[in-house]
Design a protein around this motif. Structure first.
Motif, PDB file in Angstrom:
ATOM      1  N   SER A 129       1.014  -0.941   0.101  1.00 56.18           N
ATOM      2  CA  SER A 129      -0.001   0.164   0.124  1.00 56.18           C
ATOM      3  C   SER A 129       0.753   1.188   0.017  1.00 56.18           C
ATOM      4  O   SER A 129       2.014   1.205   0.065  1.00 56.18           O
ATOM      5  CB  SER A 129      -1.240   0.000   1.128  1.00 56.18           C
ATOM      6  N   ASP A 130       0.260   2.404   0.033  1.00 57.23           N
ATOM      7  CA  ASP A 130       0.997   3.544   0.002  1.00 57.23           C
ATOM      8  C   ASP A 130       1.321   4.244   1.178  1.00 57.23           C
ATOM      9  O   ASP A 130       2.401   4.773   1.342  1.00 57.23           O
ATOM     10  CB  ASP A 130       0.169   4.788  -0.563  1.00 57.23           C
ATOM     11  N   ILE A 131       0.598   3.484   2.495  1.00 57.06           N
ATOM     12  CA  ILE A 131       1.000   3.801   3.777  1.00 57.06           C
ATOM     13  C   ILE A 131       0.418   3.007   4.562  1.00 57.06           C
ATOM     14  O   ILE A 131      -0.571   2.304   4.256  1.00 57.06           O
ATOM     15  CB  ILE A 131       0.413   5.459   4.153  1.00 57.06           C
ATOM     16  N   LEU A 132       1.104   2.352   5.795  1.00 56.53           N
ATOM     17  CA  LEU A 132       0.754   1.285   6.750  1.00 56.53           C
ATOM     18  C   LEU A 132       0.392   2.148   8.128  1.00 56.53           C
ATOM     19  O   LEU A 132       1.073   2.731   8.472  1.00 56.53           O
ATOM     20  CB  LEU A 132       1.613   0.376   7.003  1.00 56.53           C
ATOM     21  N   ILE A 133      -0.841   1.808   8.400  1.00 52.70           N
ATOM     22  CA  ILE A 133      -1.407   2.553   9.695  1.00 52.70           C
ATOM     23  C   ILE A 133      -1.550   1.295  10.703  1.00 52.70           C
ATOM     24  O   ILE A 133      -2.613   0.463  10.251  1.00 52.70           O
ATOM     25  CB  ILE A 133      -2.545   3.386   9.266  1.00 52.70           C
ATOM     26  N   THR A 134      -1.071   1.204  11.674  1.00 53.64           N
ATOM     27  CA  THR A 134      -1.168   0.285  12.764  1.00 53.64           C
ATOM     28  C   THR A 134      -1.678   0.938  13.858  1.00 53.64           C
ATOM     29  O   THR A 134      -1.677   2.135  14.040  1.00 53.64           O
ATOM     30  CB  THR A 134       0.257  -0.485  13.128  1.00 53.64           C
ATOM     31  N   SER A 135      -2.422  -0.013  14.727  1.00 54.43           N
ATOM     32  CA  SER A 135      -2.795   0.535  16.013  1.00 54.43           C
ATOM     33  C   SER A 135      -2.305  -0.311  17.079  1.00 54.43           C
ATOM     34  O   SER A 135      -2.188  -1.683  16.940  1.00 54.43           O
ATOM     35  CB  SER A 135      -4.330   0.904  16.230  1.00 54.43           C
ATOM     36  N   GLY A 169       7.422   5.653  10.733  1.00 57.82           N
ATOM     37  CA  GLY A 169       8.793   5.105  10.419  1.00 57.82           C
ATOM     38  C   GLY A 169       8.768   4.895   9.103  1.00 57.82           C
ATOM     39  O   GLY A 169       7.597   5.195   8.312  1.00 57.82           O
ATOM     40  N   VAL A 170       9.655   4.344   8.231  1.00 56.98           N
ATOM     41  CA  VAL A 170       9.545   4.306   6.611  1.00 56.98           C
ATOM     42  C   VAL A 170      10.241   2.831   6.689  1.00 56.98           C
ATOM     43  O   VAL A 170      11.246   2.430   7.086  1.00 56.98           O
ATOM     44  CB  VAL A 170      10.428   5.199   6.114  1.00 56.98           C
ATOM     45  N   LEU A 171       9.160   1.947   6.251  1.00 59.38           N
ATOM     46  CA  LEU A 171       9.608   0.488   5.902  1.00 59.38           C
ATOM     47  C   LEU A 171       9.867   0.296   4.636  1.00 59.38           C
ATOM     48  O   LEU A 171       9.453   1.078   3.575  1.00 59.38           O
ATOM     49  CB  LEU A 171       8.349  -0.105   6.490  1.00 59.38           C
ATOM     50  N   THR A 172      10.704  -0.576   4.185  1.00 60.29           N
ATOM     51  CA  THR A 172      11.245  -1.177   2.872  1.00 60.29           C
ATOM     52  C   THR A 172      10.324  -2.293   2.309  1.00 60.29           C
ATOM     53  O   THR A 172      10.441  -3.388   3.040  1.00 60.29           O
ATOM     54  CB  THR A 172      12.660  -1.219   2.673  1.00 60.29           C
ATOM     55  N   ALA A 173       9.545  -2.098   1.311  1.00 61.37           N
ATOM     56  CA  ALA A 173       8.905  -3.179   0.854  1.00 61.37           C
ATOM     57  C   ALA A 173       9.999  -4.310   0.021  1.00 61.37           C
ATOM     58  O   ALA A 173      11.039  -3.972  -0.240  1.00 61.37           O
ATOM     59  CB  ALA A 173       7.760  -2.789  -0.260  1.00 61.37           C
ATOM     60  N   VAL A 196       7.709   2.604   2.284  1.00 64.83           N
ATOM     61  CA  VAL A 196       6.483   2.693   2.708  1.00 64.83           C
ATOM     62  C   VAL A 196       6.327   3.476   3.919  1.00 64.83           C
ATOM     63  O   VAL A 196       6.866   3.041   5.029  1.00 64.83           O
ATOM     64  CB  VAL A 196       5.774   1.483   2.652  1.00 64.83           C
ATOM     65  N   PRO A 197       5.907   4.537   4.048  1.00 68.77           N
ATOM     66  CA  PRO A 197       5.842   5.396   5.472  1.00 68.77           C
ATOM     67  C   PRO A 197       4.651   4.482   6.315  1.00 68.77           C
ATOM     68  O   PRO A 197       3.706   3.905   5.848  1.00 68.77           O
ATOM     69  CB  PRO A 197       4.900   6.630   5.260  1.00 68.77           C
ATOM     70  N   HIS A 198       5.073   4.246   7.665  1.00 65.52           N
ATOM     71  CA  HIS A 198       4.321   3.730   8.762  1.00 65.52           C
ATOM     72  C   HIS A 198       3.931   4.630   9.755  1.00 65.52           C
ATOM     73  O   HIS A 198       4.662   5.120  10.631  1.00 65.52           O
ATOM     74  CB  HIS A 198       5.079   2.410   9.060  1.00 65.52           C
ATOM     75  N   LEU A 199       2.710   4.618  10.105  1.00 70.30           N
ATOM     76  CA  LEU A 199       2.136   5.559  11.150  1.00 70.30           C
ATOM     77  C   LEU A 199       1.470   4.501  12.318  1.00 70.30           C
ATOM     78  O   LEU A 199       0.828   3.684  11.642  1.00 70.30           O
ATOM     79  CB  LEU A 199       1.059   6.329  10.767  1.00 70.30           C
ATOM     80  N   GLY A 200       2.234   4.559  13.524  1.00 70.63           N
ATOM     81  CA  GLY A 200       1.705   3.617  14.420  1.00 70.63           C
ATOM     82  C   GLY A 200       1.016   4.448  15.514  1.00 70.63           C
ATOM     83  O   GLY A 200       1.429   5.105  16.278  1.00 70.63           O
ATOM     84  N   LEU A 201      -0.293   4.134  15.456  1.00 69.38           N
ATOM     85  CA  LEU A 201      -1.151   4.743  16.310  1.00 69.38           C
ATOM     86  C   LEU A 201      -1.373   4.243  17.883  1.00 69.38           C
ATOM     87  O   LEU A 201      -1.153   2.803  17.748  1.00 69.38           O
ATOM     88  CB  LEU A 201      -2.790   4.963  15.870  1.00 69.38           C
TER      89      LEU A 201
END
Ligand code: AMP
Ligand code: MG
Length: 434
Positions: free
Chosen positions: A264-270, A307-311, A317-322
């Protein structure tokens, strides 16, 4: 230090990031996505990639604003109630037709709204200002028409190019397509338009306690609400949610889901970002890239990961951890996730709409963070008022459902008093607030 009449001010905890600092860092990693060509109606709310220039005049020809008669104003300059001027009707022209008659002095052509004004005519006079009805009623033919008033030249003629001139820039790149822009594109003859594509947002919940809504309840379980509230926000703000579901609190489970998410274009976790348990998530994420765990000077939603993860294909891929608590996840998304999506969409304004409201009860700020208090804003006699939704625990999701805004107590104030003016970030614009 307490100033007279003011509550004591807090000092910043320098190890924490302000909301603005966190936002700036996040946006620094977000890029505007590529263009896609779409049917105009499907491009609603997306951002125009190119200026739109009129390829021809709109309207293309001088045309009539009324159903009536096209004539030369000079022909009827002496007309009055007592001395009507009788004109010879030499033809008729409807919308979509091209007139094949020329209008000379003493002549008129019957014309419909939108029909091109025939050559020679400079003015249109509506039916009602002629004797057409009387003629019809008394069975007279309409080869002649009497006009009882003089008219100003040019009346009821809509000039070619009045709406847009050929070569004129009518829509600006960077603007957001609203219904009126969609209409303008159609008026110019476009069926498709080039807009910034919508980001695909992978959404992942983590936790051994989580249950999928719809599954039978098991003791100790918590239904996964974050995936759904966050996906709903993603959709509201123009992204396309890619629901990864639930990862368990172990390396293999998070790893398996991540691989899918990195398309995806961004990963959002919680969840998994608070002090207690972030080691596991941290371990996994650092295998895939760089990740920072922040404390943001806000309440709720202090812990945040970015952070920024590498596929596998090398894409970043930017990652936002909520945070995991349901209100924290939503409030953090509103501040950071929304702005990230907006930037990818090519939008430039990241602020939620705000109002200034009179606070009905105090907001307490115990530890120098910016408090986003769930509030209900109403408008009474033109003045906004804000009352809180009750207990403000970050687990109390139904209080989010009752709120229409987030009333803000700045980080340096220990309280906002009842009766003070407070900034409220509006979550919604319900009718009672207009
Ligand atoms: P954690 O960050 O994992 O310590 O989670 C903090 C709190 O949020 C815990 O009470 C979790 O049960 C809750 N929580 C975490 N993820 C979710 C979720 N997806 N939906 C609802 N509650 C959650
Ligand atoms: Mg957890």
């Amino acid at each position: 230090m307490a100033e007279h009449g003011h509550p004591p001010r807090h000092h910043y905890d320098a190890s924490m990031l302000s909301v603005e600092e966190a936002l700036e860092r996040i946006l620094g990693y977000m890029h505007v996505l590529e263009a896609e060509e779409k049917p105009i109606l499907d491009a609603m709310e997306q951002v125009l990639v190119d200026d739109v220039v009129a390829a021809r005049d709109i309207p293309p020809l001088d045309n009539s604003a009324m159903d009536g008669y096209a004539l030369q104003a000079a022909s009827v300059e002496d007309a009055s109630e007592d001395h009507p001027v009788v004109l010879k009707v030499t033809g008729v022209v409807a919308a979509g037709e091209l007139p094949d008659v020329r209008v000379g002095p003493g002549e008129a052509v019957r014309i419909m709204t939108g029909a091109p004004v025939p050559e020679g005519a400079d003015t249109v006079i509506p039916f009602e200002e002629t004797d057409e009805l009387e003629r019809r009623d008394s069975g007279l033919n309409l080869s002649e028409i009497a006009v009882k008033v003089a008219v100003d030249i040019g009346r009821d003629v809509r000039p070619a190019g009045q709406d847009a001139r050929r070569g004129e820039r009518v829509l600006e790149r960077g603007s957001i397509l609203r219904p009126s822009e969609v209409g303008v594109l159609a008026a110019l003859g476009h069926s498709t338009v080039s807009v910034v594509r919508r980001p695909v947002v992978a959404i992942l919940s983590t936790g051994d306690e989580l249950l999928e809504p719809g599954d039978p309840y098991g003791v100790g379980g918590i239904y996964d609400s974050n995936s759904y509230s966050v996906a709903a926000l993603v959709r509201r703000y123009g992204g396309i949610p890619n629901m990864l579901g639930i990862a368990r609190d172990n390396l293999d489970s998070v790893n398996a889901k991540l691989r899918e998410g990195l398309q995806s274009d961004i990963l959002i976790t919680s969840a998994g970002v608070s002090k207690g348990d972030y080691d596991m998530v941290k371990d996994v994420l650092t295998q895939h890239g760089e990740i920072d765990f922040w404390s943001v000077r806000m309440k709720p939603a202090k812990p945040l990961a970015f952070g920024v993860l590498t596929a596998q294909d090398g894409r970043q891929v930017p990652h936002l951890g909520l945070p995991g608590n349901p209100v924290s996840a939503m409030v953090a998304f509103e501040q950071f996730g929304r702005a990230a999506i907006y930037k990818m969409l090519g939008r430039t304004g990241y602020q939620k709409p705000r109002v200034q409201a009179i606070l009905d009860e105090p907001i307490h700020n115990t530890d120098g963070r910016r408090v986003f208090a769930r509030a209900v804003v109403t408008k009474e006699d033109g003045i906004y008022r804000a009352r809180l939704t009750g207990a403000q625990g970050s687990n109390l999701l139904t209080s989010m459902a009752r709120a229409n805004g987030l009333a803000i107590c700045p980080e340096d104030l220990s309280r906002k008093e009842a009766g003070e003016v407070v900034d409220v970030q509006m979550l919604d614009w319900p009718e009672e607030v207009f």
